[in-house]
Design an enzyme around this catalytic site. Structure first.
Site, short mmCIF file in Angstrom:
data_model
loop_
_atom_site.label_atom_id
_atom_site.label_comp_id
_atom_site.label_asym_id
_atom_site.label_seq_id
_atom_site.Cartn_x
_atom_site.Cartn_y
_atom_site.Cartn_z
CG HIS A 49 -2.01 1.00 1.18
ND1 HIS A 49 -3.19 0.85 1.86
CD2 HIS A 49 -2.13 2.18 0.52
CE1 HIS A 49 -3.98 1.87 1.64
NE2 HIS A 49 -3.35 2.71 0.82
CG ASN A 83 -5.15 7.39 -4.69
OD1 ASN A 83 -4.23 6.59 -4.73
ND2 ASN A 83 -5.39 8.16 -3.65
CD GLU A 141 -6.73 3.60 -0.20
OE1 GLU A 141 -7.12 3.98 0.90
OE2 GLU A 141 -5.60 3.88 -0.66
CG ASP A 273 -2.19 4.88 3.55
OD1 ASP A 273 -2.14 5.06 2.31
OD2 ASP A 273 -3.03 5.44 4.28
#
Length: 403
Positions: A49, A83, A141, A273
């Site tokens: 991630h 994204n 995600e 993340d």
């Protein structure tokens, strides 16, 4: 090439040698001699991630700088999120980003594909075609809560899809405005309600931050990912971090953080993340922390303090990500796998300083935290970090045809 030392071998610590040929572990045994490694030879980490920005946001991070940060922190494979600007939501855009990674990457690289309100009827076919080309895209995600409507996915759409989904579980009904511009606070109920509605579906839940959501996922067929900031930071850090504090999901109560840390053995995956922004953007409310470089070192610091089990860490940062995401040849030190190692001298702790890190964003929420960085990193049999020296450009785009 052969190396010798104390090896994390499954859930055992054994002293043995490792024989490597063409980047593959060919044999492990006590009788094998080789280059002596001081400390513990761990499987190099897999960070499933990361947001490596690039494209129109290369001032924050690029694939090159983000993977350099990963390398220094002992990560051998990253999974980039879609994204970006522009958003990766089509075969054409996916291949455009893959080509960019192929030009220069410092660790191995995989890319997910984004789900939108426009492409959800086609997404399973897009994934099928990309897999046929050798890539390993997962969908996500997936955002339930997003400022742009086309990226805000309804529960009904999620439940209609029969493919692997990684979900950012925050229900938009529980998002409130804050005095900081562009900062909309996601209440704990946002995560809890989203997980309650989806946990029985066998999904992969990103960056879970509350004990209530974690308890539900532990009892379900779904997967749970946690991040270092939700294990190490909580609401008491708001004053210290000031406007740098914004992250989604937000930092939670101390009891949430302590629950996640004390139940780390039940977690499926540890991921960073990694979401870099410049300090100026953070002052304006941008959400996210740079984490990929400090992920493994911070957790090894907890191992040193006795707060984490070294075998649990190896499982959550390497073995489980490889198995859950289907990365063949990664995740464990065993014969037939790639020779991907991060070697840590468990006694060599140091304080994290942003000036020593490699992300373009030039800050960290962990300034002054104790960590143990790997002194040696080996990627598919090549020494890519040794002592203070890093050797760039040895990464490649992951292909399910390679092994």
């Amino acid at each position: 090439m052969n190396i010798f030392g104390k090896i994390i071998y499954g859930r055992k610590l054994v002293e043995a040698g490792i024989s490597i040929e063409n980047g593959i572990i060919t044999k492990i045994g006590k009788q094998i001699s080789g280059k002596k490694m001081k400390g513990v030879i761990m499987p190099a980490g897999i960070d499933v991630h990361v947001h490596l920005r690039d494209f129109e946001e290369s001032h924050k991070e690029t694939i090159k700088t983000g993977t350099l940060a990963a390398l220094n922190g002992g990560i051998c494979l990253v999974v980039d999120q879609p994204n970006t600007k522009p958003f990766v939501d089509s075969e054409r855009r996916y291949l455009e980003r893959i080509r960019k990674a192929e030009r220069f990457v410092n660790v191995d690289y995989s890319l997910n594909i984004g789900l939108t309100r426009k492409n959800y009827t086609e997404i399973q076919e897009i994934v099928r075609k990309l897999r046929e080309m050798g890539y390993n895209p997962k969908v996500g995600e997936v955002f339930l809560c997003h400022e742009r409507e086309e990226y805000r996915i309804d529960y009904e759409i999620i439940k209609s899809l029969k493919t692997f989904l990684t979900i950012h579980a925050e229900d938009p009904a529980y998002v409130i405005s804050n005095e900081i511009p562009n900062f909309k606070y996601r209440k704990r109920e946002a995560e809890i309600e989203a997980v309650k509605k989806l946990s029985d579906g066998g999904y992969y839940f990103c960056h879970i931050s509350t004990k209530d959501a974690a308890k539900m996922i532990f009892k379900s067929p779904s997967y749970i990912e946690v991040t270092p900031h939700h294990l190490l930071l909580d609401e008491s850090d708001y004053e210290r971090l000031g406007r740098l504090v914004n992250v989604n999901p937000p930092l939670r109560k101390r009891e949430d953080r302590e629950f996640l840390l004390s139940n780390f053995h039940e977690v499926d995956v540890l991921a960073s993340d990694h979401a870099p922004h410049t300090i100026e953007e953070k002052m304006e409310g941008a959400s996210g922390y740079p984490n990929v470089e400090t992920l493994y070192p911070l957790m090894m610091g907890l191992v040193f303090k006795g707060a984490l089990n070294i075998f649990d860490l190896s499982e959550k940062i390497a073995k489980n990500p490889a198995e859950i995401f289907g990365f063949k040849g990664y995740g464990e030190i065993k014969e037939g796998n790639y020779a991907n190692f991060a070697v840590f001298d468990i006694s060599q702790t140091e304080k994290i300083k942003a000036e020593r890190l490699h992300s373009k964003c030039d800050w960290t929420p962990y300034e002054g935290f104790e960590a143990i960085f790997p002194h040696t990193v080996i990627l598919r049999g090549e020494i890519v970090k040794e002592g203070g020296e890093i050797f760039e450009g040895f990464g490649r785009v992951y292909s399910n045809r390679d092994l």
